[in-house]
Design a protein around this motif. Structure first.
Motif, PDB file in Angstrom:
ATOM      1  N   LEU A 174       0.824  -1.222   0.000  1.00  0.00           N
ATOM      2  CA  LEU A 174       0.000   0.000   0.000  1.00  0.00           C
ATOM      3  C   LEU A 174       0.852   1.264   0.000  1.00  0.00           C
ATOM      4  N   GLN A 219       2.134   1.717  -3.450  1.00  0.00           N
ATOM      5  CA  GLN A 219       1.048   2.227  -4.306  1.00  0.00           C
ATOM      6  C   GLN A 219       0.813   3.713  -4.024  1.00  0.00           C
ATOM      7  N   PHE A 220       0.862   4.035  -2.749  1.00  0.00           N
ATOM      8  CA  PHE A 220       0.667   5.432  -2.352  1.00  0.00           C
ATOM      9  C   PHE A 220       1.766   6.319  -2.933  1.00  0.00           C
ATOM     10  N   SER A 238       1.193   6.742  -6.669  1.00  0.00           N
ATOM     11  CA  SER A 238       0.078   7.663  -6.917  1.00  0.00           C
ATOM     12  C   SER A 238       0.497   9.099  -6.641  1.00  0.00           C
ATOM     13  N   ARG A 239       1.252   9.262  -5.562  1.00  0.00           N
ATOM     14  CA  ARG A 239       1.695  10.611  -5.168  1.00  0.00           C
ATOM     15  C   ARG A 239       2.625  11.196  -6.235  1.00  0.00           C
TER      16      ARG A 239
END
Lengths: 184, 504
Positions: free
Chosen positions: A50, A53-54, A57-58
């Protein structure tokens, strides 16, 4: 024979070969093992994927936002550029400017005493022509000529001007200009 | 506060002391503020009622119910053989049976009928082995009764060890010196010799009413003598007497201490009662791990399965925390993913930029910015001179003539400071009486109030004034004056001027 006695015998029999997980029968060891397992599952199963993924995305969000900001700025600058694009002379040529200025002077009853192109200057990414002009004429005509310069379709500025009467010529004035014209 | 906290703590233990005529039970909770006894019950019994009373008392403290708290069982001192011996250096191991044989110093004693447990401890850099044994039949009967009550004991230990734990909870002693604890009951007493964390031996004796002092004196003296035989070289440091407040004054007097040759300290608790032993047993459940103390039924009961000791509540709290963390991270990642959507939509509307790389866009932005800034600067710093030619001509006083109109507003070129000034020169006729014409003052005042000059050249100064004599008689003399207008001084040179002023 009671169940507990039977249990004792089986416990005695198992004493020799210790299972690797036998130490987990100690509640403290079991708690440590379970806490470590939960932490490992939490890290490998949730936190690691996660958080990656974060991060992805950031990064994507930051990159796209940066691109959007630059594009918006370009659009704003293009709009501003449109406003003065037509006011730049078509080509960076000092001679062309001399002709343009003489054409302007001819519109008024002014006598050109001197017209001297100076060194071309850099104004940001543009070049600017510098012209020194001496004109003779009445105050009204000189005023009109200054007005022509300042309301010109091209980008012109008067860096210096000097107006003074000519001796022995009643009502005639000598006007000296230093004109800077922006070239495309 | 402590009691309220104890109700919600998961760490609880039950102590069950089975005496010869009395059974006592105690339930203790371990809290961050200390141990709390939640409830305590005791009941005397006849041999045929034994199973019923045990079941009844265990039911009262909810043992073996929905929450199977650990139950420690204590057996009376006289049912247990207990002794301690020092282990030779380098010989740290050995079976419980072999240690028992060595302690009994008998090669042929039959120990098959005995349950034996050894616990090792250290005192004064020496290893000590404490051995405890009890008849196996007695323990099996006890386990059967407990099984009927739905309880599998967490530990079965001698009651003196539980009393010692209970006494330590009330009053601690120095661990570096041997000490004697005496637990007093109504007609009986128990002396327990300790060396650091190790219980060396214990001794029960009668307390005949009126002769207690003599009995205690004899017990303390005999213990002082006996402790050396168990490998403890140092003499007793202190004798702590627990219980029997009626004997306090007698025992704590200086005379008694002199008689026994050791300082005597009295404590109210724990006395030699079943409840005190049960409390100590319960403390052992919440303070110590199974292998830390003697457990006489260890070999008779199957090891609890992992599922039986699985800490469901703790694991569920941990799992819940992990899930909350996962949900938080997932929500955060999703929030960022959603935030990029409107940005992408806006970017999709700008088709011209779709195929351009970020580097190309940055380059174009930089170039456009330079162009726009250059033109802005070119336009914004110029002075519109038509406004001045018109304005100055209007402000010129009557009978005055403008002889010079000079303006300068250079475009900034590199680091060179551009020149910016405005000069006006005019002539005014001087009156026949020779006084300076008032037109000069009027013109100067008018220029200083001019909004245009206030904007571009706010500093208006009269720089010179000259008079000229007429060439012909009919003409009058004139005054020629020059007015210099400059912008406000920039902030940089100001400190220099101030400094110069300061020096003056």
């Amino acid at each position: 024979m009671t169940n507990t006695a039977r249990g004792r015998r089986s416990a005695d029999g198992d004493k020799e070969k210790k299972h690797p997980l036998a130490s987990l029968s100690n509640p403290t060891h079991l708690r440590v093992f379970l806490t470590a397992t939960v932490l490992a599952v939490a890290y490998l199963g949730f936190y690691s994927p996660l958080s990656s993924q974060f991060d992805r995305s950031r990064q994507e969000f930051d990159a796209q936002l940066r691109r959007f900001v630059v594009i918006s700025d370009i659009e704003r600058l293009r709009e501003q550029y449109k406003l003065f694009k037509g006011r730049l002379s078509p080509k960076p040529d000092a001679n062309e400017w001399v002709h343009y200025l003489l054409d302007g002077v001819r519109q008024y009853p002014l006598k050109v005493s001197m017209l001297d192109p100076d060194k071309v200057r850099d104004v940001g990414p543009y070049k600017a022509v510098v012209l020194r002009v001496d004109l003779e004429g009445s105050l009204a005509d000189i005023h009109k000529f200054i007005n022509w310069l300042e309301t010109n379709e091209r980008l012109i500025r008067i860096d210096a001007l000097s107006i003074q009467p000519i001796r022995n010529k009643n009502g005639a004035l000598m006007a000296s200009f230093t004109i800077v014209g922006m070239m495309g | 506060m402590k009691a309220l906290l104890a109700k919600f703590m998961p760490y609880k233990g039950i102590g069950l002391y089975i005496g010869e005529r009395e059974i006592a039970v105690s339930k203790v909770a371990r809290t961050p503020l200390g141990n709390v006894e939640l409830e305590s019950h005791s009941q005397s019994y006849e041999p045929e009622q034994f199973a019923d009373v045990v079941g009844e008392l265990l039911a009262k403290v909810e043992a073996g119910g929905k929450h199977p708290y650990p139950v420690a069982v204590g057996i009376p001192a006289r049912r247990v053989f207990y002794s301690t011996r020092p282990l030779p250096t380098g010989k740290e191991s050995g079976s419980a049976e072999s240690v028992l044989r060595e302690v009994m110093q008998s090669p042929n004693v039959c120990i098959d009928e005995l349950a034996v447990q050894v616990v090792k401890g250290r005192y004064a850099k020496r290893s000590l082995a404490s051995v405890a044994s009890c008849r196996r039949d007695y323990l099996l009967d006890l386990l059967e009764v407990l099984q009927q009550a739905g309880v599998q004991p967490f530990r079965t230990e001698p009651a003196p060890l539980a009393l010692l734990r209970s006494a330590n909870d009330k009053r601690r002693i120095r661990k570096s010196r041997p000490a004697l604890r005496l637990f007093l009951g109504d007609g009986e007493a128990l002396a327990v010799a300790v060396a650091g964390p190790v219980c060396v031996f214990w001794k029960s004796f009668k307390l005949v009413a009126g002769n207690e002092q003599a009995a205690l004196r004899a017990a303390i003296r005999s213990c002082q003598t006996l402790i050396g035989r168990f490998g403890i070289d140092a003499p007793l440091d202190v004798a702590l007497v627990h219980g029997r407040e009626d004997l306090r004054e007698v025992l704590t007097g200086e005379a008694f201490s002199k008689q026994v040759g050791v300082p005597v300290v009295w404590c109210s608790e724990p006395g030699l009662t079943g409840s005190s032993a049960a409390y100590g047993l319960a403390l052992g459940c919440v303070q110590e791990q199974p292998g830390d103390a003697i457990n006489l039924t260890q070999s008779m009961t199957p090891q609890p399965t992992i599922w039986q000791i699985f800490p469901w509540s703790e694991v569920s709290v941990q799992v819940a925390l992990v899930l909350c963390m996962a949900l938080f991270l997932f929500g955060h990642a999703r929030h960022v993913q959603q935030a990029v959507v409107p940005v992408n939509l806006e970017l999709a509307k700008r088709a011209w930029a779709a195929n351009k790389s970020q580097a190309d866009l940055n380059k174009e932005q930089r170039e456009l910015l330079q162009q726009v800034e250059a033109v802005k600067k070119f336009v914004s710093t110029r002075v519109r001179w038509t406004e001045y030619t018109h304005d100055v001509a209007e402000r010129l006083p009557e009978k005055s003539t403008l002889t010079l109109f000079q303006g300068m507003c250079e475009l900034e070129d590199g680091g060179k400071k551009p020149k910016k000034l405005f000069t006006v020169r005019a002539e005014a006729p001087i009156d026949s009486n020779g006084t300076m014409p008032t037109q000069v003052d009027d013109f100067l005042t008018s220029l200083r109030g001019d909004p245009l000059l206030k904007r571009d050249f706010p500093n208006v100064e009269l720089t010179d004034i000259k008079t000229t004599q007429p060439a012909r008689k009919e003409e009058s003399a004139t005054a020629i004056f020059t007015v210099l207008c400059v912008p406000k001084a920039t902030a940089a040179p100001a400190p220099k001027a101030a400094a110069a002023g300061g020096h003056k």
